[in-house]
Write an enzyme that holds these catalytic residues in place. Structure first.
Site, mmCIF file in Angstrom:
data_model
loop_
_atom_site.group_PDB
_atom_site.id
_atom_site.type_symbol
_atom_site.label_atom_id
_atom_site.label_comp_id
_atom_site.label_asym_id
_atom_site.label_seq_id
_atom_site.Cartn_x
_atom_site.Cartn_y
_atom_site.Cartn_z
ATOM 1 N N CYS A 160 -70.836 -132.910 -17.881
ATOM 2 C CA CYS A 160 -70.971 -133.103 -19.392
ATOM 3 C C CYS A 160 -72.120 -134.087 -19.291
ATOM 4 O O CYS A 160 -72.989 -133.533 -20.416
ATOM 5 C CB CYS A 160 -70.013 -133.781 -20.008
ATOM 6 S SG CYS A 160 -68.529 -132.774 -20.512
ATOM 7 N N ASP A 175 -52.965 -78.425 -39.967
ATOM 8 C CA ASP A 175 -51.467 -78.703 -40.241
ATOM 9 C C ASP A 175 -50.494 -78.242 -39.004
ATOM 10 O O ASP A 175 -50.917 -77.685 -38.363
ATOM 11 C CB ASP A 175 -51.250 -77.786 -41.568
ATOM 12 C CG ASP A 175 -51.810 -78.145 -42.711
ATOM 13 O OD1 ASP A 175 -52.377 -79.137 -42.906
ATOM 14 O OD2 ASP A 175 -51.780 -77.287 -43.615
HETATM 15 ZN ZN ZN Z 1 -66.843 -133.387 -19.104
#
Ligand code: ZN
Length: 475
Positions: A24, A290
């Site tokens: 991150c 049909d």
């Molecule tokens: Zn993370």
């Protein structure tokens, strides 16, 4: 190769202290190189700490190339190895200035990331990748390419926003918002969209009041709820003949009760479903007949979408065998030109459906006796315009309307005083039965009014559906 620079130092410091995982941190620092993210979690952690320890003059030494190949191999081969085992390994010793004490602390203290809830920790490690591979292998799919799609918890967006706001506040800098976009390939669900929408609306000061910035460290790791495999749909097209006057095109079910035991689509698709090992199918065709109408000649074009098939590769020979299987299993239908097609090609079957022509053969009964001469004039009528009110028999499911349709040509074939056969070439969408008996005057003109006597239709066959798709196959 992109790496961390001095400007990233305060970001790394702040996020690391807040309990954010190395991957991150890398993305919050706009590190774009995929290679970096592939390093094992623990190695990334070490290198980030090194980066903080070293002075600015050494910033360029944050380079992961040295440790990449050996470390990766070790992690894959010995996923259970503890820290003491790793220390024996030559590869890890290549990481500069990592002492045993540091290693021990980091390994025993892997906190769940406060931004990604551990998704970029656990799920990037070899064990989880193996789990995904096992799932894919055991699902037994044929495929040539794939998309890896991850459905993330909606609260991730909130956490990302919190991390982003705190960085913005602390850095007093406007960071590029592009860096903080959530991972792509997310499946959108309402709740996720709602979270994102709310985040777009909420003022920064309000957000700060409602959510801790930086986000608090979660106690538990995010868990993978499910690993799912799906194949894109494949499409099979062909033409079918229907030889039964007692077989509907699609299952005939009224109020949950089945009226006839089979249908054209079932007779065809049950074999395709078995061969393609699909979850479900969608049948479409160029018009429909049909239940009591046969479809003769070259047949009616149809296409079947096979949803989530396990098997997708079929040779022309195998398709031919599949066609034979369908044809030998029922005398009510036959298929031809069975082939794999693209989704886009199916549009050709549907486009201009109203403009296409169809030819029919109708067996007609007349109340008053007829002679050959009485019906001969029908052969001379060309481009006959009809006004057709929605037939009574379909009024329960179609809106009431008057539609203009064209009978291009007719050819009569005298049988006896009360019967003749009429071959018609018409605009698609013409109600043939109503054209014959008149539907209580709702179709004008009609065969009854043209012959000036009551007429009714005993049998109807579709002789051709003039759609030049799918391509004819020679067999
Ligand atoms: Zn993370």
């Amino acid at each position: 190769m992109s790496s961390l620079t001095e400007k990233d130092r305060p970001i790394v410091q702040l996020l690391l202290n807040a309990g954010t995982c190395p991957r991150c941190i890398l993305r919050f620092c706009s590190v774009g190189s995929q290679m970096l993210y592939r390093h094992p979690y623990k190695d990334l952690m070490k290198v980030l700490k090194e980066f903080l320890k070293n002075g600015p003059e050494k910033e360029d030494t944050v380079c992961f190339d040295v440790v990449d190949p050996p470390c990766k191999r070790i992690r894959l081969e010995h996923p259970e190895e503890g820290p003491e085992d790793l220390n024996h390994n030559g590869a890890l010793q290549q990481i500069p200035q990592v002492n045993d004490e540091n290693t021990a602390v980091e390994n025993s203290d892997v906190k769940v990331c406060n931004v990604c809830l551990g998704i970029l920790q656990e799920f990037c490690e070899a064990d989880f990748v193996k789990k995904v591979c096992q799932k894919v292998n055991s699902a037994d799919y044929q495929f040539t390419s794939f998309v890896f799609s991850v459905s993330l918890p909606p609260q991730l967006s909130v956490r990302e926003r919190a991390a982003w706001l705190v960085l913005k506040q602390e850095m007093r800098a406007t960071a590029c918002p592009d860096c903080f976009k959530p991972a792509k390939n997310k499946q959108s669900v309402f709740t996720r969209m709602a979270v994102i929408k709310a985040l777009e609306k909420i003022k920064e000061e309000d957000f700060l009041k409602h959510f801790p910035c930086p986000p608090s460290s979660p106690k538990n790791l995010c868990v993978a709820l499910e690993i799912q495999c799906n194949n894109g749909a494949v499409f099979v097209a062909g033409r079918y003949n229907k030889y039964s006057r007692n077989l509907p095109q699609t299952p005939w079910i009224i109020d949950g009760e089945r009226k006839l035991e089979s249908s054209v689509e079932e007779l065809i698709s049950e074999h395709l479903m078995a061969e393609f090992k699909a979850d479900s199918f969608n049948f479409s065709s160029s018009g429909r007949e049909d239940v009591d109408v046969r479809t003769l000649g070259n047949g009616r074009p149809f296409a079947i979408e096979l949803v989530n098939p396990r098997r997708i590769h079929f040779t022309a020979e195998e398709m031919k065998r599949l066609q034979q299987t369908i044809n030998t299993s029922s005398d009510k239908i036959q298929v031809r030109d069975l082939q794999l097609v693209t989704r886009e090609a199916i549009g050709r079957m549907k486009e201009g459906e109203e403009e296409k022509t169809k030819t029919y053969s109708a067996l007609i009964w007349t109340e008053k006796a007829i002679q050959k001469e009485d019906i001969a004039f029908l052969d001379d009528i060309k481009e006959l315009k009809l006004d057709q009110k929605t037939p009574l028999r379909v009024l329960h499911r179609r809106p009431l309307a008057v539609r203009c349709r064209i009978i291009h040509t007719m050819r009569s074939e005298y049988i006896d005083e009360h019967h003749f056969r009429l071959h018609l070439k018409t605009q698609a969408g013409t109600y043939i039965k109503e054209f014959v008996h008149g539907d209580f005057g709702r179709t004008k003109p009609n065969i009854g009014s043209l012959l000036n006597r009551t007429a009714d239709i005993l049998e109807l066959d579709v002789e051709s559906v003039d759609v030049d798709w799918p391509p004819t196959l020679d067999n």
